[in-house]
Every structure is written in C-alpha cells, then in structure tokens.
Design an enzyme around this catalytic site. Structure first.
Site, PDB file in Angstrom:
ATOM      1  CB  SER A   1       0.285   5.618  -3.070  1.00 48.18           C
ATOM      2  OG  SER A   1       1.302   4.774  -3.554  1.00 48.18           O
TER       3      SER A   1
ATOM      4  CB  SER B   1       0.968   3.464  -6.381  1.00 44.25           C
ATOM      5  OG  SER B   1      -0.141   3.309  -5.537  1.00 44.25           O
TER       6      SER B   1
ATOM      7  CE  LYS C   1       4.868   5.757  -2.936  1.00 45.93           C
ATOM      8  NZ  LYS C   1       4.080   4.759  -3.710  1.00 45.93           N
TER       9      LYS C   1
END
Lengths: 95, 489
Positions: free
Chosen positions: B150, B174, B75
């Site tokens: 997210s 997330s 990420k």
C-alpha cells in the site's frame, strides 16, 4: 458459492455497512472466493496448538493513575460533521 | 541534488554548498514537475519552506542532528497536526488530524523537512495503490505500471527523486512490495520497534511503520529517527535502539543464509529466480554460506493472514461511524441510516470486502472455524520462523512472485491480488523484521518495460542492525540501488 446474497446482506447489516442491491452479486462472488481461499487452512491439523493473538508475548503495561492528557473537546469537535452546544448531533434516537 | 545520499546532503548543508531552503525548493519543483506520478495526496509547500528555514537556522547554530534540513515525506497514514490526513480514503478526505503521530513528532524533532503526504491504498489495504480514493500513483519505471502498495506513493516518490526518503507502513508487505516494484530499499521493523501512536490502524497486531529510502545507509539513518519506545503505544517495546549506522560495515564472513524451499517453488518468475541466484552469488563472495530450509506452514500464510487482518480491520474501522469525525451522509433518516450510508459512501470496495470478511469471521458460529483456526496457524508459522532462525542468521527470499504489473491487470479479482503477497505476509504474522533491496532489472522488450526486482532479507526479532548491515554490504559491491528510472535523472 459458499455464501448467498442473503448471507452478505446479513453480514453487511452486522457491520453497519450499506450495500446497494446492484453490488450484492459482486460482493457475494468475491467474498465466496475469499472464503474458498480461507478454507485451505483446514488442510493443516492444529489440534493442541495454542492460538497466537500477538507477535510478542507481553502483558499490558501499567502506569500510575495520573492525568496525562488535557481535555480538548472544542478542538476535537471542530472535526465533527454536526455539533451543538458542545455535543455531537445525530438523528433523533428516542421520540 | 535528488540523487545524493542523506550523508552527502548533510555534508553539503553543513559546508554551505546549498541551504535547506534551496534543497527543499529543488524537491518541491520536482514534485510539481512530476505531478502526473500522483505520488502525493497533499503537498505542504509552505510548511516545508518554514521548516527548511528553521533547519537552516539550526544548522548555522551547530550541533544539528543528521536529518536536519533533509526533505522527506510521510505516508498519509501518519497523523499530522493541522494537516489533512486522509489514509487514502474518502472517509477521511475532510480529516485534519488534531495531533501528531509519534513518528511525525520524532522526525520533526530530528529536523527533517516534511514535503507532504504520500498516496496509498485506502486504509493501507492493497498491493497496487489502485485502491486509493485519490487515484493510483504510477511507477516511475513505467507510467502504465503499478508502484505496488500500500505504500505506493512513498516508493514512487523516493524512486523518482521527489523526496530523499519516506515513511511507509507494512501490514502484509506494504513497505517491501512497493520498494521492490520501484527499485528502492525498504525496511519493515520488528513489531513494536516503531511507535504506532497516530498511525491509522488497519490490523493492529500486524501494522508496523518503517523507512523507505534509496539505500540501506539512508534507511538506517531514517530508522534511527523513527524507532524507540513510546509509552503512548501499548505494544511498543522497551528495548534499547542500537546505532544502526555503526553496524553497517561489519563483515559478512561466516554469515549463514537460509532459503526456505517453499518460497522458490511454482509461481516464481524465472527471471526473478535468476536475479536472486546472482545476488546469492554476491553474498557467497562476501563470505556467506547458503543453507536450504523447509518451512511447510508458509503456504498457509495467505489464508491465515486474510482472516486475521480482515477481522482486525472490521473492528478497527468500526470507529468510522459518521458521528465524531470523517464522512457523514446527507439527510440521514435515522441513526442506523446514518451509519449504513456514511460507511457505504466513505469506504471503497476493497475496504468493504475486508470489513465484511472480518465481520463474518468474527461472527457467532464461525469464530472457531476461521479466526481461531487462523490464530493457531499463525503460531505454527511463527514457530517455523523461530526454529529456522536458530539455524541461520538471515532468511532470504523473493519479495514478489513477478515484476510490477500493469495498472488494472489484477483489480477484477481480489483473490488474485492477495496472492501477490505470498512472500511477505508470513513475516508480519511472525512479527519479524524484513527488508527489500533492489537486485536487478527485467530485460527491456517491446512488450514489457524494464522493471526492478527485489530481494527479501528476514531476520530474528530486533535484528534490524544486522539486516541493514547485510543489505549495505551488498550495496557496496553492486549498483542496482543507484539506478534511476529514465526521465527522472
């Protein structure tokens, strides 16, 4: 609405966050809705409840006062928008 | 090769069936081919091929760790030395991280091959990936549907077979929500289990990194490499890391599963409720018993979370001032103008809303009414969980109230979007570990595409091994985790 556009202007200045005039209405509307959601908290009695700042009850670890990092000023200053002679440049603060 | 498990790939690499360079090239080709998913912000092709060559050398020498040569992605919230680390924000669009996050170092030392940096909501604030400066990632199950957020890029990439596994972070859901929306397995570890050093901060008392993978077995391997004490993170916990893979196959006979009735009330999609019933039946067959719980304070989790997370966000994001790194406006008139405009230009709307909300909640005269009140509710929620987990071994619940929604469907109303997090955020407030595993697919109708459904497993502190065991047992008797979205076979 729970907030006025003036409130939002004040908050935005506290946060040093520029908000365009034409966006003020929308932010005021959204923040008022968020506050509305948050006032739901008042439906629960929390007298005598110890506030919880952190998921795990722990104190800060201490370590010996030894140097563990080397100075990487030049490396870090490569990232800066404006530097000169090893210092970060900003607009003149004191005349 | 992109549908194989980490173990199968590790065997193939060791048997010489394929090299890490070939494997890496296979994934790089897929990333290129499925570029339209927008799962990646940065593809580090050269870096990946160099790492793959090194991995092949290490494999030839013998004694290489299990992840050696396995292509994965981070990420874009984890700092990667010399590589752009944007956190999904214009503010950091020009930020080349000067150091590695501990998680990045750990996976590098484990021999894993980083393919690139994955798309995400700006500063990890969002539930749909639509708050990314780089545009939303798409759900591989349907191009018009959000992948969740997210960690939307992470979930999309793993589900589409663009990476074997990925890292994610979870502040309010997330990891779990995008895992559910994309039909993969995601684990948010206990707070303090995975180092936050070099993981760009959103809400420091809630943020936690974790693995996203195609199965519990793979997630266990990835977590093994990510977890552990780190003296560079002052909130890292010095607890031994168990061998997660060794506990996977333990029997579930006698397992007590708790269902908080507050999580099965109004607002839950009927079909998801049905899928959860079916999953619970599988668990009964595996020897588990189901116990109903009542945790009344759970309903207060959303307001308390958005006060606390916003407050922490407003302090954490005060560092982006346009002086030492990150975006700076052109021709500032004075220092205040420099701050105001750099931040106005660098941040997107959702980040601004949360900074403003947090600033308000922390400001004089409102601190007690919002911040302190929310901290007290956090205590009640945490106590509720602690109490429940003395009665049961694991708590199960939905991950999301509905299936993945359409792009643009919820962007107009931020509060509407926050309600998406109903089932996941209480767990972050309590700091507990939780997983999402795929347990079904919605019916395929002309109006709505076939979309995955997740089940949430919540455990006591440091019970990651138990959660992975419970997830793995289910995945041994079902095949939801093996389904691949059409077009990505």
């Amino acid at each position: 609405m729970l907030l006025t556009t003036n409130d939002v202007k004040k908050i935005a200045y506290l946060a040093r966050l520029g908000i365009e005039d034409h966006d003020l209405e929308a932010f005021t509307h959204d923040l008022s809705n968020m506050l509305n959601l948050m006032t739901q908290m008042n439906s629960i009695n929390t007298d005598e409840v110890e506030p919880m700042a952190h998921p795990l009850p722990q104190s800060q670890r201490l370590r010996a006062d030894n140097v563990t990092e080397t100075n990487q000023r030049e490396h870090f200053q490569h990232l800066a928008p404006h530097v000169e002679d090893g210092v970060y440049l900003v607009p003149k603060v004191i005349e | 090769m992109h549908t194989k498990t980490i173990k199968q790939l590790a065997e193939g690499l060791r048997a010489g069936t394929f090299s890490s360079v070939e494997l890496t090239q296979h994934f790089l080709t897929r990333i290129e081919k499925f570029h339209a998913l927008n799962a990646f912000i940065t593809v580090t092709q050269e870096h990946a091929l160099t790492a793959a060559k090194q991995a092949d050398k290490r494999l030839a020498e013998g004694n290489a760790p299990l992840l050696t040569g396995i292509p994965f992605a981070h990420k874009d919230i984890f700092c990667t030395h010399g590589i752009k680390t944007s956190c999904g924000s214009k503010m950091l669009d020009n930020f080349i991280a000067p150091y590695n996050a501990t998680v990045v170092d750990k996976l590098h030392h484990a021999g894993a091959v980083m393919l690139g940096k994955l798309n995400m909501d700006e500063f990890a604030m969002g539930s749909s990936n639509e708050n990314s400066f780089y545009g939303a990632a798409h759900n591989p199950w349907h191009e018009n549907v959000v992948p969740g957020g997210s960690s939307g890029g992470s979930a999309a990439a793993v589900a589409a077979g663009l990476a074997v596994c990925a890292t994610g972070t979870d502040t309010g859901g997330s990891i779990r929500q995008p895992a559910a929306f994309c039909g993969i397995t995601g684990l948010k570890p206990s707070y303090g289990r995975v180092s936050r050093y070099g993981m760009i901060a959103y809400a420091s008392s809630l943020d936690q990194g974790g693995p996203m993978a195609r199965s519990a077995e793979d997630a266990a391997i990835l977590l093994q490499a990510m977890a552990g004490f780190d003296e560079k993170d002052s909130t890292s916990i010095n607890e031994p890391v168990p061998d997660y893979s060794r506990h996977l196959t333990e029997s579930l006979q006698g397992l007590k599963i708790g269902l908080p009735k507050e999580f099965f009330q109004h607002g839950l999609n009927n079909q998801i409720a049905q899928d959860i019933d079916n999953a619970l039946n599988e668990y009964r067959k595996l020897g588990a018993t189901i116990i109903e719980l009542s945790m009344p304070t759970l309903t207060m989790a959303i307001p308390a979370y958005y006060v606390l997370a916003s407050a922490e966000c407003s302090s954490n994001l005060s560092r982006y001032d346009g002086v030492r790194f990150g975006h700076r406006c052109e021709h500032p008139a004075d220092l205040t103008d420099l701050y105001l405009r750099s931040r106005a230009e660098g941040f997107g709307s959702e980040v601004k809303r949360r900074i403003l909300m947090g600033t308000y909640a922390l400001s004089a005269g409102y601190y007690d009414a919002y911040y302190l009140k929310a901290q007290k509710i956090r205590r009640l929620i945490s106590d509720d969980f602690q109490h429940a987990l003395t009665q049961v071994d694991v708590i199960m619940s939905p991950v999301t109230p509905s299936h993945a929604f359409t792009l643009g469907e919820k962007t107009a109303d931020p509060v509407h979007m926050y309600l998406e997090d109903l089932y996941t955020i209480a767990i972050n407030l309590a700091g507990l570990p939780a997983m999402s595993i795929p347990i079904g697919l919605s019916a395929d109708t002309p109006e709505a595409p076939k979309l995955p459904v997740g089940l949430q497993l919540i455990g006591a502190y440091f019970s990651e091994a138990k959660l992975l065991n419970i997830a793995h047992a289910y995945q041994q008797v079902t095949n939801w985790h093996q389904l691949i979205p059409t077009g990505f076979e």
